[in-house]
Design a protein around this motif. Structure first.
Motif, PDB file in Angstrom:
ATOM      1  N   ARG A   1     -93.581 -58.607 -42.240  1.00  0.00           N
ATOM      2  CA  ARG A   1     -93.765 -60.013 -42.586  1.00  0.00           C
ATOM      3  C   ARG A   1     -95.015 -60.180 -43.446  1.00  0.00           C
ATOM      4  O   ARG A   1     -96.061 -59.614 -43.143  1.00  0.00           O
ATOM      5  CB  ARG A   1     -93.903 -60.843 -41.314  1.00  0.00           C
ATOM      6  N   ARG A   2     -94.890 -60.949 -44.508  1.00  0.00           N
ATOM      7  CA  ARG A   2     -96.018 -61.214 -45.396  1.00  0.00           C
ATOM      8  C   ARG A   2     -96.175 -62.719 -45.607  1.00  0.00           C
ATOM      9  O   ARG A   2     -95.223 -63.403 -45.989  1.00  0.00           O
ATOM     10  CB  ARG A   2     -95.821 -60.507 -46.741  1.00  0.00           C
ATOM     11  N   GLU A   3     -97.375 -63.193 -45.333  1.00  0.00           N
ATOM     12  CA  GLU A   3     -97.646 -64.619 -45.519  1.00  0.00           C
ATOM     13  C   GLU A   3     -97.562 -64.986 -47.002  1.00  0.00           C
ATOM     14  O   GLU A   3     -97.863 -64.163 -47.867  1.00  0.00           O
ATOM     15  CB  GLU A   3     -99.042 -64.951 -44.978  1.00  0.00           C
ATOM     16  N   PRO A   4     -97.147 -66.203 -47.343  1.00  0.00           N
ATOM     17  CA  PRO A   4     -96.820 -67.236 -46.363  1.00  0.00           C
ATOM     18  C   PRO A   4     -95.364 -67.267 -45.913  1.00  0.00           C
ATOM     19  O   PRO A   4     -95.054 -67.852 -44.887  1.00  0.00           O
ATOM     20  CB  PRO A   4     -97.160 -68.521 -47.130  1.00  0.00           C
ATOM     21  N   TYR A   5     -94.447 -66.639 -46.670  1.00  0.00           N
ATOM     22  CA  TYR A   5     -93.033 -66.838 -46.312  1.00  0.00           C
ATOM     23  C   TYR A   5     -92.159 -65.631 -46.630  1.00  0.00           C
ATOM     24  O   TYR A   5     -90.948 -65.764 -46.770  1.00  0.00           O
ATOM     25  CB  TYR A   5     -92.465 -68.068 -47.044  1.00  0.00           C
ATOM     26  N   GLY A   6     -92.712 -64.454 -46.754  1.00  0.00           N
ATOM     27  CA  GLY A   6     -91.931 -63.289 -47.155  1.00  0.00           C
ATOM     28  C   GLY A   6     -91.646 -62.313 -46.029  1.00  0.00           C
ATOM     29  O   GLY A   6     -92.484 -62.115 -45.143  1.00  0.00           O
ATOM     30  N   LEU A   7     -90.487 -61.712 -46.061  1.00  0.00           N
ATOM     31  CA  LEU A   7     -90.138 -60.627 -45.146  1.00  0.00           C
ATOM     32  C   LEU A   7     -89.658 -59.447 -45.984  1.00  0.00           C
ATOM     33  O   LEU A   7     -88.746 -59.591 -46.805  1.00  0.00           O
ATOM     34  CB  LEU A   7     -89.024 -61.060 -44.183  1.00  0.00           C
ATOM     35  N   ARG A   8     -90.299 -58.298 -45.817  1.00  0.00           N
ATOM     36  CA  ARG A   8     -89.962 -57.121 -46.619  1.00  0.00           C
ATOM     37  C   ARG A   8     -89.104 -56.172 -45.776  1.00  0.00           C
ATOM     38  O   ARG A   8     -89.499 -55.780 -44.676  1.00  0.00           O
ATOM     39  CB  ARG A   8     -91.239 -56.432 -47.111  1.00  0.00           C
ATOM     40  N   ILE A   9     -87.964 -55.820 -46.314  1.00  0.00           N
ATOM     41  CA  ILE A   9     -86.998 -54.958 -45.630  1.00  0.00           C
ATOM     42  C   ILE A   9     -86.826 -53.699 -46.467  1.00  0.00           C
ATOM     43  O   ILE A   9     -86.411 -53.767 -47.624  1.00  0.00           O
ATOM     44  CB  ILE A   9     -85.625 -55.654 -45.485  1.00  0.00           C
ATOM     45  N   ALA A  10     -87.148 -52.534 -45.893  1.00  0.00           N
ATOM     46  CA  ALA A  10     -87.135 -51.296 -46.678  1.00  0.00           C
ATOM     47  C   ALA A  10     -86.310 -50.209 -45.983  1.00  0.00           C
ATOM     48  O   ALA A  10     -86.830 -49.475 -45.144  1.00  0.00           O
ATOM     49  CB  ALA A  10     -88.556 -50.805 -46.912  1.00  0.00           C
ATOM     50  N   PRO A  11     -85.028 -50.080 -46.306  1.00  0.00           N
ATOM     51  CA  PRO A  11     -84.243 -48.960 -45.783  1.00  0.00           C
ATOM     52  C   PRO A  11     -84.586 -47.680 -46.552  1.00  0.00           C
ATOM     53  O   PRO A  11     -84.301 -47.567 -47.741  1.00  0.00           O
ATOM     54  CB  PRO A  11     -82.786 -49.391 -46.030  1.00  0.00           C
ATOM     55  N   VAL A  12     -85.211 -46.735 -45.871  1.00  0.00           N
ATOM     56  CA  VAL A  12     -85.710 -45.513 -46.514  1.00  0.00           C
ATOM     57  C   VAL A  12     -84.642 -44.425 -46.430  1.00  0.00           C
ATOM     58  O   VAL A  12     -84.155 -44.121 -45.328  1.00  0.00           O
ATOM     59  CB  VAL A  12     -87.008 -45.044 -45.821  1.00  0.00           C
ATOM     60  N   PRO A  13     -84.273 -43.815 -47.544  1.00  0.00           N
ATOM     61  CA  PRO A  13     -83.167 -42.841 -47.529  1.00  0.00           C
ATOM     62  C   PRO A  13     -83.431 -41.587 -46.714  1.00  0.00           C
ATOM     63  O   PRO A  13     -82.493 -40.894 -46.334  1.00  0.00           O
ATOM     64  CB  PRO A  13     -82.956 -42.514 -49.013  1.00  0.00           C
ATOM     65  N   LEU A  14     -84.691 -41.268 -46.431  1.00  0.00           N
ATOM     66  CA  LEU A  14     -84.992 -40.084 -45.623  1.00  0.00           C
ATOM     67  C   LEU A  14     -84.479 -40.210 -44.200  1.00  0.00           C
ATOM     68  O   LEU A  14     -84.039 -39.227 -43.599  1.00  0.00           O
ATOM     69  CB  LEU A  14     -86.502 -39.846 -45.581  1.00  0.00           C
ATOM     70  N   TYR A  15     -84.555 -41.431 -43.631  1.00  0.00           N
ATOM     71  CA  TYR A  15     -84.205 -41.544 -42.206  1.00  0.00           C
ATOM     72  C   TYR A  15     -83.395 -42.788 -41.851  1.00  0.00           C
ATOM     73  O   TYR A  15     -83.035 -42.958 -40.688  1.00  0.00           O
ATOM     74  CB  TYR A  15     -85.473 -41.502 -41.331  1.00  0.00           C
ATOM     75  N   ASN A  16     -83.121 -43.669 -42.801  1.00  0.00           N
ATOM     76  CA  ASN A  16     -82.271 -44.822 -42.491  1.00  0.00           C
ATOM     77  C   ASN A  16     -80.832 -44.561 -42.889  1.00  0.00           C
ATOM     78  O   ASN A  16     -80.549 -43.809 -43.829  1.00  0.00           O
ATOM     79  CB  ASN A  16     -82.788 -46.077 -43.198  1.00  0.00           C
ATOM     80  N   SER A  17     -79.922 -45.196 -42.169  1.00  0.00           N
ATOM     81  CA  SER A  17     -78.498 -44.985 -42.377  1.00  0.00           C
ATOM     82  C   SER A  17     -77.823 -46.270 -42.839  1.00  0.00           C
ATOM     83  O   SER A  17     -78.395 -47.365 -42.760  1.00  0.00           O
ATOM     84  CB  SER A  17     -77.842 -44.512 -41.069  1.00  0.00           C
ATOM     85  N   PHE A  18     -76.594 -46.131 -43.283  1.00  0.00           N
ATOM     86  CA  PHE A  18     -75.809 -47.301 -43.676  1.00  0.00           C
ATOM     87  C   PHE A  18     -75.470 -48.144 -42.446  1.00  0.00           C
ATOM     88  O   PHE A  18     -75.387 -49.368 -42.534  1.00  0.00           O
ATOM     89  CB  PHE A  18     -74.548 -46.859 -44.419  1.00  0.00           C
ATOM     90  N   HIS A  19     -75.289 -47.480 -41.318  1.00  0.00           N
ATOM     91  CA  HIS A  19     -75.013 -48.233 -40.099  1.00  0.00           C
ATOM     92  C   HIS A  19     -76.255 -49.002 -39.651  1.00  0.00           C
ATOM     93  O   HIS A  19     -76.140 -50.081 -39.042  1.00  0.00           O
ATOM     94  CB  HIS A  19     -74.517 -47.304 -38.983  1.00  0.00           C
TER      95      HIS A  19
ATOM     96  N   ALA B   1     -69.433 -48.555 -43.326  1.00  0.00           N
ATOM     97  CA  ALA B   1     -70.759 -48.039 -42.979  1.00  0.00           C
ATOM     98  C   ALA B   1     -70.652 -46.678 -42.304  1.00  0.00           C
ATOM     99  O   ALA B   1     -71.411 -45.748 -42.614  1.00  0.00           O
ATOM    100  CB  ALA B   1     -71.482 -49.021 -42.060  1.00  0.00           C
ATOM    101  N   ILE B   2     -69.711 -46.553 -41.384  1.00  0.00           N
ATOM    102  CA  ILE B   2     -69.520 -45.286 -40.680  1.00  0.00           C
ATOM    103  C   ILE B   2     -69.092 -44.190 -41.651  1.00  0.00           C
ATOM    104  O   ILE B   2     -69.583 -43.052 -41.592  1.00  0.00           O
ATOM    105  CB  ILE B   2     -68.479 -45.454 -39.547  1.00  0.00           C
ATOM    106  N   HIS B   3     -68.201 -44.519 -42.567  1.00  0.00           N
ATOM    107  CA  HIS B   3     -67.744 -43.546 -43.562  1.00  0.00           C
ATOM    108  C   HIS B   3     -68.896 -43.099 -44.461  1.00  0.00           C
ATOM    109  O   HIS B   3     -69.056 -41.897 -44.720  1.00  0.00           O
ATOM    110  CB  HIS B   3     -66.633 -44.161 -44.417  1.00  0.00           C
ATOM    111  N   LEU B   4     -69.702 -44.041 -44.908  1.00  0.00           N
ATOM    112  CA  LEU B   4     -70.831 -43.699 -45.773  1.00  0.00           C
ATOM    113  C   LEU B   4     -71.800 -42.759 -45.068  1.00  0.00           C
ATOM    114  O   LEU B   4     -72.329 -41.821 -45.673  1.00  0.00           O
ATOM    115  CB  LEU B   4     -71.546 -44.970 -46.219  1.00  0.00           C
ATOM    116  N   ASP B   5     -72.039 -42.992 -43.783  1.00  0.00           N
ATOM    117  CA  ASP B   5     -72.935 -42.114 -43.027  1.00  0.00           C
ATOM    118  C   ASP B   5     -72.325 -40.730 -42.839  1.00  0.00           C
ATOM    119  O   ASP B   5     -73.020 -39.709 -42.921  1.00  0.00           O
ATOM    120  CB  ASP B   5     -73.262 -42.730 -41.665  1.00  0.00           C
ATOM    121  N   ASN B   6     -71.032 -40.684 -42.580  1.00  0.00           N
ATOM    122  CA  ASN B   6     -70.365 -39.380 -42.405  1.00  0.00           C
ATOM    123  C   ASN B   6     -70.408 -38.548 -43.674  1.00  0.00           C
ATOM    124  O   ASN B   6     -70.497 -37.311 -43.618  1.00  0.00           O
ATOM    125  CB  ASN B   6     -68.908 -39.583 -41.970  1.00  0.00           C
ATOM    126  N   GLU B   7     -70.364 -39.214 -44.822  1.00  0.00           N
ATOM    127  CA  GLU B   7     -70.355 -38.516 -46.109  1.00  0.00           C
ATOM    128  C   GLU B   7     -71.747 -38.318 -46.703  1.00  0.00           C
ATOM    129  O   GLU B   7     -71.891 -37.715 -47.758  1.00  0.00           O
ATOM    130  CB  GLU B   7     -69.490 -39.291 -47.113  1.00  0.00           C
TER     131      GLU B   7
END
Length: 334
Positions: free
Chosen positions: A289-307, A30-36
């Motif tokens: 969180r979305r009813e009744p049982y969903g959780l949406r996870i969105a890593p956005v490339p503009l500001y999220n990192s591999f770490h 993860a650290i390597h991916l962020d550095n590169e």
């Protein structure tokens, strides 16, 4: 990151891990991916909430000064740092010259959308009429995957910009249309009903300036690897194991083919969704969180990192443990 959009994320991750002499699940990768990461500088263009400012956090579980893990860009993007400056400029102009601000300044209110036309060119293209009208709802696509509306001969499309293109609320729902039997001003101006809302234009202006520092191709390339990394770690640690029926698990119901998804993964859990979601919030994770049982996870490339992804997967395990302990007394009562 020397990955091709057509290369499987797992193949790229395995190759890099081998070169580093570690496993894919090692923090070292993860650290390597962020550095590169060629786009890592874009993160500095956004305000990232600190954990101490979030509701529902539990102080004993976090370092309050750390940035939160913000995986909710599918619902509302983070604020570009220039937004406040641009809005303040317009409020100051309003205070000093009143109605004259309609035609004076960097963003004349009556024409404010014209000052961002060049920046919007990557999003809005004129299309050629092809027999019948073809339109797309691109609410979760704009700013998330590459779009070539002109090349596809699309007649019209609509989308909202408050998700992956960042500006807040229901700002700037755009309608892209080609030719109708109407005498309109040239281009999208013919469909404008009144002055563009200047405060929302300011937000869009600040956001598109960030997008203008890169390309959708580069963003999509990172996104494929970033979400592929998240998918791999979730499956590695939290797949259902028949040999351990008491072990909590997660299921991904987003399509596994990268051509069929953007950056978001939608999850369900063997534990009650509410309990897992509450534990994630306590630890400074922002997701959807979305009813009744969903959780949406969105890593956005503009500001999220591999770490960010690496830490999220660790926190998800902690949240499973805590949620399971909460549920055990309730199960025993029954």
């Amino acid at each position: 990151m020397n990955s091709s959009p057509h290369t499987s994320p797992v193949t790229t991750l395995e190759k890099l891990a081998s070169e580093l002499g570690c496993s894919i699940v090692d923090e070292k990768l993860a650290i390597h991916l962020d550095n590169e990461d060629e786009l890592k500088h874009l993160k500095q263009c956004f305000h990232i909430p600190t954990k101490k400012d979030l509701p529902a956090i539990e102080k004993s579980l976090i370092n309050e000064e750390d940035n939160c893990i913000y995986f909710c860009g599918n619902s509302l993007g983070l604020q570009p740092k220039k937004v406040k400056d641009y809005i303040d400029e317009e409020l100051d102009k309003w205070a000093k010259m009143g109605v004259h601000g309609h035609f004076i300044g960097k963003r004349p209110w009556a024409l404010s959308d014209e000052c961002i036309v060049d920046l919007m060119a990557k999003i809005v293209e004129l299309c050629f009429l092809q027999g019948c009208f073809v339109g797309f709802d691109l609410a979760h696509a704009v700013g998330n995957v590459e779009l070539h509306l002109h090349d596809w001969d699309v007649d019209f499309a609509c989308w909202c910009s408050y998700k992956f293109v960042i500006p807040p609320w229901n700002s700037y729902t755009l309608f892209h249309i080609l030719t109708l039997e109407l005498e309109l001003s040239q281009g999208v101006d013919g469909f404008r009903l009144s002055n563009p809302p200047i405060l929302l234009v300011c937000s869009l202006h600040a956001s598109l300036e960030v997008f203008n520092q890169t390309t959708m191709k580069a963003l999509r390339k990172k996104s494929i690897l970033l979400t592929g990394y998240l998918e791999y770690l979730i499956k590695h640690y939290y797949s259902e194991n028949i040999a351990e029926p008491e072990k909590p698990y997660a299921k991904i119901f987003t399509p596994s083919r990268i051509e069929e998804r953007g950056c978001q993964l939608s999850l369900t859990f063997s534990l009650p969704i509410k309990a897992v979601y509450q534990e994630l919030k306590k630890r400074g994770v922002v997701c959807d969180r979305r009813e009744p049982y969903g959780l949406r996870i969105a890593p956005v490339p503009l500001y999220n990192s591999f770490h960010d992804v690496f830490k999220f997967v660790q926190i998800l395990g902690e949240s499973f443990d805590a949620a399971q302990k909460t549920e055990e007394p309730n199960r025993n009562k029954n």
